[in-house]
Design an enzyme around this catalytic site. Sequence first.
Site, PDB file in Angstrom:
ATOM      1  N   GLN A  31      73.768  68.312  73.982  1.00  0.00           N
ATOM      2  CA  GLN A  31      72.476  67.844  73.499  1.00  0.00           C
ATOM      3  C   GLN A  31      71.502  67.489  74.621  1.00  0.00           C
ATOM      4  OE1 GLN A  31      74.645  65.174  70.414  1.00  0.00           O
ATOM      5  NE2 GLN A  31      72.607  65.487  69.586  1.00  0.00           N
ATOM      6  N   HIS A 125      82.871  66.600  72.309  1.00  0.00           N
ATOM      7  CA  HIS A 125      81.795  66.138  71.434  1.00  0.00           C
ATOM      8  C   HIS A 125      81.190  67.354  70.734  1.00  0.00           C
ATOM      9  CE1 HIS A 125      78.737  62.765  70.664  1.00  0.00           C
ATOM     10  NE2 HIS A 125      78.432  63.764  69.853  1.00  0.00           N
ATOM     11  N   ASN A 169      85.122  63.280  69.415  1.00  0.00           N
ATOM     12  CA  ASN A 169      84.014  62.615  68.735  1.00  0.00           C
ATOM     13  C   ASN A 169      83.998  62.962  67.249  1.00  0.00           C
ATOM     14  OD1 ASN A 169      81.297  61.161  68.856  1.00  0.00           O
ATOM     15  ND2 ASN A 169      80.735  63.112  67.905  1.00  0.00           N
ATOM     16  N   GLU A 170      83.904  61.937  66.434  1.00  0.00           N
ATOM     17  CA  GLU A 170      83.813  62.087  64.979  1.00  0.00           C
ATOM     18  C   GLU A 170      84.828  63.095  64.456  1.00  0.00           C
ATOM     19  OE1 GLU A 170      79.333  60.493  64.121  1.00  0.00           O
ATOM     20  OE2 GLU A 170      79.628  62.659  64.092  1.00  0.00           O
TER      21      GLU A 170
END
Length: 446
Positions: A31, A125, A169-170
Site C-alpha cells: 500500500q 499483509h 495480517n487479518e
Amino acid sequence: MDFDVSIIKGGLSMQKFAKGFLVGAATAAHQVEGNNIHSDYWAQEQLPHSSFAEPSGIACDHYNRYEEDIRLLAEAGLNAYRFSIEWARIEPEEGKFDAGEMEHYRRVIACCKAHGVEPVVTLLHFTSPRWLIAKGGWEAESTISYFKRYVTYVMEQLGDALHYVCTINEANMGLQLAAISKRFRLMAEQAARNAAAAGKSAEGTVQVGMNFQKMMENMKYAAAENAGVFGDPQPKIFVSERTPEGDLLVMRAHTAAREAIRAICPHVKVGLTLSLHDLQAQSGGEPFAEAAWNEEFTHYLPYIQGDDFLGVQNYTRTLYGPTGQLPAPEGAELTQMDYEFYPQALEHVLRKVAKDFHGDLIVTENGIATADDTRRAAFIEQALAGVQRCVADGLPVKGYFHWSLMDNFEWQKGFAMNFGLIAVDRTTMARTPKPSLAVLGSYAGE
C-alpha cells in the site's frame, strides 16, 4: 494503572500511557512502498478488466522515502511503527531469495531504532508472490511449507533486531469476504436495477477496500485474464473467498511460522492479527451475532492460544436483528468506506476478546477514512479513552497502532480513501503531517 500524569488537551483531561506502551501507526508494504512488481496484486492490477480502481504504481514511494516517514512519526511523539515485509520482494522467484531486498528491510529497522521507534513487523499483509498463487495459493497444502521457509529466512536475517512479529495480517479475512460476497450476490439479484447501490451497501460491511460491484461486472472477462496470468480463472490469493479448509490452512501456516520463529529467535513475541467487528445484537439478533463471532474469532482459539499476543484490528460495529445483519442506524455518520463512525467499538472488542484469549493484546489497526482530520482526531481520542479504561481494569493491552501512517493505496479502492495521519501529494509525493498525527503522539509516555 498503565498511564501517568494528566495533561489538558482541547479543554479535556487526557492521560498519557505509561512508558513502554506502544503508541504507533501502521502501514502495509504493497500500500505504500510502490513497484511491488512480483506480487499477485500487482499482476491483478494490470489486467484489462481489473477490479482495482487504479494500479498501485509507485504508491507512496515509501520504499525510497521511509527515512522521512519514520522521522515524521518520531517527531510527532509516536514510539512504534508497524510495517510489513513483502514476501514477493524477498522471494520473487520460487526458492530464489533476494539479499538486496533483505538489506533494505534491515535498513528500515535500523532507521526505526535510530529514531527511538519500536519496529513491529508483519510477515504477510495480504500480498503474496505471483509464483505462489500459480502453485495453488492459499488453498494449497504446499503453501504452509513455502511460508515457513520464507519466515525462516527472514528471521535468520532480521530476528535479532526485532521484539514483535505478526505472522499473518487479518488471518480471518477470507471467510469474511466469502460471507460478504455471498450476501452481495443475493442483494444484486434482488436489486438488479439498482445493483450499484447494493454493491456500495455490501462493501461497507468488510474491513478492507473492495469493489464488489466492479468484480461482478468484470467476472466473465477477469476469469480468462486470471487464467492467463496464474493458470487459474479464480486464483486463490490471500484476499479471496476462502473455503473452510483454506481457512484452517492459514491457521496451520501461522502455527508453522510461529514454531520457526521461536526456534530461531526465542526472545521474539509472536502473534497474528484478526479483523474483528463489535457485533451488537438487538432484540432477536442474538443467534446471528453469536454465529458471526464464532466465525470471526472463537473458532481460531485452538490455533492462537499459544501465541504471545493477539493483534486486534477494529474499525466499526455490526448490528444484528431478528432477520440478520442490519444497516447502520438512520442518520449515522459514515466514513469514506461506508463504515459507521463508532470509535467505541474498539473497547468493546478488546473486552470481549480478553475473555477467551489470555495472552497480551495489541491494537494493530484502528482508524477512519475521512477527508476531515478533525473527525480523525476525535476518533483517536474516543478510541484511546476506551483503551485506557481497559488498561485501568487490568486488561493486558500493550499497544495501539493507528491505521494508517499516511494516505495510501487502499487496495481495490485505489487512492481515494484518506486513512492517513500524514497527507501525501499524489503528484510530488510531498508529505504533510495532519494535526491528528500530533494528537496521537501526545498519548505516548515519556
